[in-house]
Design an enzyme around this catalytic site. Sequence first.
Site, PDB file in Angstrom:
ATOM      1  N   SER A  75      29.145  36.103  47.297  1.00 47.94           N
ATOM      2  CA  SER A  75      29.004  35.699  45.894  1.00 47.94           C
ATOM      3  C   SER A  75      28.057  34.519  45.713  1.00 47.94           C
ATOM      4  O   SER A  75      27.992  33.613  46.553  1.00 47.94           O
ATOM      5  CB  SER A  75      30.388  35.301  45.371  1.00 47.94           C
TER       6      SER A  75
ATOM      7  N   GLU B 227      28.690  32.242  43.875  1.00 53.53           N
ATOM      8  CA  GLU B 227      29.566  31.071  43.791  1.00 53.53           C
ATOM      9  C   GLU B 227      29.474  30.243  45.080  1.00 53.53           C
ATOM     10  O   GLU B 227      29.777  29.052  45.077  1.00 53.53           O
ATOM     11  CB  GLU B 227      30.996  31.542  43.518  1.00 53.53           C
TER      12      GLU B 227
ATOM     13  N   TYR C   4      37.727  29.440  45.788  1.00 55.62           N
ATOM     14  CA  TYR C   4      37.159  30.794  45.861  1.00 55.62           C
ATOM     15  C   TYR C   4      35.815  30.763  46.592  1.00 55.62           C
ATOM     16  O   TYR C   4      35.568  31.561  47.495  1.00 55.62           O
ATOM     17  CB  TYR C   4      36.984  31.353  44.435  1.00 55.62           C
TER      18      TYR C   4
HETATM   19  P1  NAP Z   1      37.790  42.473  40.413  1.00 53.45           P
HETATM   20  O1  NAP Z   1      37.559  43.368  39.239  1.00 53.45           O
HETATM   21  O2  NAP Z   1      38.588  41.233  40.233  1.00 53.45           O
HETATM   22  O3  NAP Z   1      38.485  43.359  41.559  1.00 53.45           O
HETATM   23  C1  NAP Z   1      39.053  42.767  42.688  1.00 53.45           C
HETATM   24  C2  NAP Z   1      39.733  43.851  43.492  1.00 53.45           C
HETATM   25  O4  NAP Z   1      40.352  43.246  44.644  1.00 53.45           O
HETATM   26  C3  NAP Z   1      40.841  44.591  42.742  1.00 53.45           C
HETATM   27  O5  NAP Z   1      40.746  45.950  43.047  1.00 53.45           O
HETATM   28  C4  NAP Z   1      42.115  44.002  43.339  1.00 53.45           C
HETATM   29  O6  NAP Z   1      43.179  44.896  43.312  1.00 53.45           O
HETATM   30  C5  NAP Z   1      41.659  43.797  44.788  1.00 53.45           C
HETATM   31  N1  NAP Z   1      42.552  42.906  45.520  1.00 53.45           N
HETATM   32  C6  NAP Z   1      43.068  41.708  45.119  1.00 53.45           C
HETATM   33  N2  NAP Z   1      43.863  41.214  46.063  1.00 53.45           N
HETATM   34  C7  NAP Z   1      43.879  42.104  47.096  1.00 53.45           C
HETATM   35  C8  NAP Z   1      44.525  42.164  48.356  1.00 53.45           C
HETATM   36  N3  NAP Z   1      45.369  41.208  48.752  1.00 53.45           N
HETATM   37  N4  NAP Z   1      44.311  43.224  49.149  1.00 53.45           N
HETATM   38  C9  NAP Z   1      43.469  44.232  48.752  1.00 53.45           C
HETATM   39  N5  NAP Z   1      42.818  44.231  47.564  1.00 53.45           N
HETATM   40  C10 NAP Z   1      43.028  43.186  46.749  1.00 53.45           C
HETATM   41  O7  NAP Z   1      36.416  42.055  41.078  1.00 53.45           O
HETATM   42  P2  NAP Z   1      34.952  42.711  40.918  1.00 53.45           P
HETATM   43  O8  NAP Z   1      34.253  42.033  39.793  1.00 53.45           O
HETATM   44  O9  NAP Z   1      35.063  44.176  40.954  1.00 53.45           O
HETATM   45  O10 NAP Z   1      34.260  42.168  42.241  1.00 53.45           O
HETATM   46  C11 NAP Z   1      34.304  42.925  43.464  1.00 53.45           C
HETATM   47  C12 NAP Z   1      34.050  41.974  44.621  1.00 53.45           C
HETATM   48  O11 NAP Z   1      32.786  41.347  44.454  1.00 53.45           O
HETATM   49  C13 NAP Z   1      35.051  40.840  44.768  1.00 53.45           C
HETATM   50  O12 NAP Z   1      35.185  40.568  46.142  1.00 53.45           O
HETATM   51  C14 NAP Z   1      34.384  39.669  44.080  1.00 53.45           C
HETATM   52  O13 NAP Z   1      34.866  38.447  44.589  1.00 53.45           O
HETATM   53  C15 NAP Z   1      32.947  39.929  44.454  1.00 53.45           C
HETATM   54  N6  NAP Z   1      31.927  39.425  43.516  1.00 53.45           N
HETATM   55  C16 NAP Z   1      31.990  39.754  42.205  1.00 53.45           C
HETATM   56  C17 NAP Z   1      31.002  39.314  41.344  1.00 53.45           C
HETATM   57  C18 NAP Z   1      31.009  39.669  39.875  1.00 53.45           C
HETATM   58  O14 NAP Z   1      30.279  39.019  39.120  1.00 53.45           O
HETATM   59  N7  NAP Z   1      31.761  40.662  39.454  1.00 53.45           N
HETATM   60  C19 NAP Z   1      29.932  38.547  41.841  1.00 53.45           C
HETATM   61  C20 NAP Z   1      29.900  38.252  43.201  1.00 53.45           C
HETATM   62  C21 NAP Z   1      30.895  38.714  44.044  1.00 53.45           C
HETATM   63  P3  NAP Z   1      44.450  44.788  42.317  1.00 53.45           P
HETATM   64  O15 NAP Z   1      44.301  45.943  41.380  1.00 53.45           O
HETATM   65  O16 NAP Z   1      45.600  44.981  43.223  1.00 53.45           O
HETATM   66  O17 NAP Z   1      44.423  43.450  41.677  1.00 53.45           O
HETATM   67  O1  G4F Z   2      33.197  34.409  33.757  1.00 49.77           O
HETATM   68  P1  G4F Z   2      33.600  33.354  34.707  1.00 49.77           P
HETATM   69  O2  G4F Z   2      35.059  33.131  34.888  1.00 49.77           O
HETATM   70  O3  G4F Z   2      32.870  33.713  36.068  1.00 49.77           O
HETATM   71  P2  G4F Z   2      32.470  32.837  37.359  1.00 49.77           P
HETATM   72  O4  G4F Z   2      33.354  31.660  37.510  1.00 49.77           O
HETATM   73  O5  G4F Z   2      31.007  32.599  37.312  1.00 49.77           O
HETATM   74  O6  G4F Z   2      32.842  33.851  38.540  1.00 49.77           O
HETATM   75  C1  G4F Z   2      32.442  35.210  38.515  1.00 49.77           C
HETATM   76  O7  G4F Z   2      31.156  35.310  39.084  1.00 49.77           O
HETATM   77  C2  G4F Z   2      31.082  34.941  40.474  1.00 49.77           C
HETATM   78  C3  G4F Z   2      29.617  35.084  40.897  1.00 49.77           C
HETATM   79  O8  G4F Z   2      28.972  33.858  40.701  1.00 49.77           O
HETATM   80  C4  G4F Z   2      31.996  35.860  41.252  1.00 49.77           C
HETATM   81  F1  G4F Z   2      31.897  35.600  42.574  1.00 49.77           F
HETATM   82  C5  G4F Z   2      33.426  35.675  40.778  1.00 49.77           C
HETATM   83  O9  G4F Z   2      34.282  36.565  41.475  1.00 49.77           O
HETATM   84  C6  G4F Z   2      33.482  36.012  39.294  1.00 49.77           C
HETATM   85  O10 G4F Z   2      33.216  37.389  39.140  1.00 49.77           O
HETATM   86  O11 G4F Z   2      32.974  31.955  34.264  1.00 49.77           O
HETATM   87  C7  G4F Z   2      31.591  31.820  34.038  1.00 49.77           C
HETATM   88  C8  G4F Z   2      31.315  30.467  33.375  1.00 49.77           C
HETATM   89  C9  G4F Z   2      31.951  29.280  34.113  1.00 49.77           C
HETATM   90  O12 G4F Z   2      31.002  28.253  34.222  1.00 49.77           O
HETATM   91  C10 G4F Z   2      33.072  28.818  33.197  1.00 49.77           C
HETATM   92  O13 G4F Z   2      33.320  27.413  33.239  1.00 49.77           O
HETATM   93  O14 G4F Z   2      31.889  30.475  32.075  1.00 49.77           O
HETATM   94  C11 G4F Z   2      32.496  29.204  31.830  1.00 49.77           C
HETATM   95  N1  G4F Z   2      33.513  29.370  30.803  1.00 49.77           N
HETATM   96  C12 G4F Z   2      33.501  28.696  29.603  1.00 49.77           C
HETATM   97  N2  G4F Z   2      34.598  29.025  28.903  1.00 49.77           N
HETATM   98  C13 G4F Z   2      34.601  30.129  30.858  1.00 49.77           C
HETATM   99  C14 G4F Z   2      35.292  29.932  29.667  1.00 49.77           C
HETATM  100  N3  G4F Z   2      35.054  30.981  31.809  1.00 49.77           N
HETATM  101  C15 G4F Z   2      36.204  31.649  31.565  1.00 49.77           C
HETATM  102  N4  G4F Z   2      36.640  32.537  32.499  1.00 49.77           N
HETATM  103  N5  G4F Z   2      36.921  31.464  30.413  1.00 49.77           N
HETATM  104  C16 G4F Z   2      36.505  30.612  29.412  1.00 49.77           C
HETATM  105  O15 G4F Z   2      37.178  30.447  28.399  1.00 49.77           O
END
Ligand code: NAP
Ligand code: G4F
Length: 342
Positions: free
Chosen positions: A142, A144, A166
């Site tokens: 990520s 992050e 995280y």
């Molecule tokens: P998400 O919607 O939150 O999905 C996370 C998945 O992980 C869900 O299927 C969840 O299953 C599963 N999980 C949670 N705890 C687990 C455990 N103990 N054992 C096995 N599975 C478990 O996340 P996403 O947005 O699809 O992201 C997919 C991956 O990419 C994650 O690793 C995330 O950290 C990473 N990532 C995401 C972003 C982004 O912007 N979306 C960016 C960078 C990296 P449940 O249904 O059981 O909760």
């Molecule tokens: O949407 P967010 O919660 O995503 P964040 O923290 O960037 O994380 C997501 O992206 C990562 C990749 O960089 C992934 F690895 C991670 O698993 C996840 O998918 O927050 C985005 C931004 C933050 O700066 C937060 O402070 O939005 C700001 N924010 C402002 N108000 C808020 C809010 N975030 C959330 N969730 N809720 C608010 O009310």
Amino acid sequence: MSLDTSLSPATLPGAGRTALVTGITGQDGLYLAELLLAKGYEVHGVVRGQNNPRRELVEELVPDVQLHTGDLTDMSSLLRALSASNPDEVYNLGAISFVAYSWENAALTSDVTGKGVLTMLEALRLHAGSDLDKVRFYQASSSEMFGKVQEVPQRETTLLWPRSPYGVSKVFGHYMTINYRESYGMHASSGILFNHESPRRGEEFVTRKVTKAVAKIHLGLQDELVLGNLDAQRDWGYAGDYVEAMWRMLQQDEADDYVIATGVSHSIRDLVTIAFDHVGISGWEQFVRQDPRFLRPAEVDTLVGDASKAKRVLGWEPQVDFDSLVRMMVDADLEALKAGWK
Ligand code: NAP
Ligand code: G4F
């Protein structure tokens, strides 16, 4: 980058190949499962918990996926899923992925999002034995991990400086993946993905929180949107584009690490402005309130990625820009609300 539909099933790129996906119930898991099935793969997924409510969603959207009960903290469950599926490709998407939650549950996040990667890698090594070089592994790293950014834009070589439990956990998983590649010659790749969103995004994340609230405000179902830091900036892309990059990484002869991003950064204010504009509301300030409850102990202020390596090596480029993404999400929320789905 779209699939050539003139191909017969036997000539599809995934014909005769099997993939195992952890995190299949999540946003990316669903898009990736659809992509792999369209490419002709046999797809297996790991689902956690004794009665996971999202299991039904997977069964409805991608009924051809074969599901196995498992948890990233439970090696024997992963070994059983590997043995039942015998995959050619493993996509490790499972994680506790909500950054804000990771401060409240730092140990649990470390166990799942960090050590869970090692558990998966080790299970794969035990399962494959002398055939380890035949299995390909993808780790969901990520942006992050860049946290307090040391370079703008961030690329594969940028020093990592995570700012949340995280982020620290993702750094552990990232380096473990590299270590298994270097120690055992595993085809293990890590995608450093910047934020990617869609109508399937969880409602705890800011994009979906905003698009759903704007849809509700437009329909007279809600009168306020409460947010945290409006000045944070993210490089947001569309999840459907990003799962294509994951697949492309595993099709390379050599495993490697890639930044996947749009290269364009927007603030939360931009997000809010575009979403309200889309439903014809120009003065959004009257609906938005800031609450310190949503501020983070340490913020990642500005993320913007340089995906030139992915473009050069994988031929990957994002297809959906930020405006279109936000409008797509607002439209999907409007449609669902009007249909009485939520
Ligand atoms: P998400 O919607 O939150 O999905 C996370 C998945 O992980 C869900 O299927 C969840 O299953 C599963 N999980 C949670 N705890 C687990 C455990 N103990 N054992 C096995 N599975 C478990 O996340 P996403 O947005 O699809 O992201 C997919 C991956 O990419 C994650 O690793 C995330 O950290 C990473 N990532 C995401 C972003 C982004 O912007 N979306 C960016 C960078 C990296 P449940 O249904 O059981 O909760
Ligand atoms: O949407 P967010 O919660 O995503 P964040 O923290 O960037 O994380 C997501 O992206 C990562 C990749 O960089 C992934 F690895 C991670 O698993 C996840 O998918 O927050 C985005 C931004 C933050 O700066 C937060 O402070 O939005 C700001 N924010 C402002 N108000 C808020 C809010 N975030 C959330 N969730 N809720 C608010 O009310």
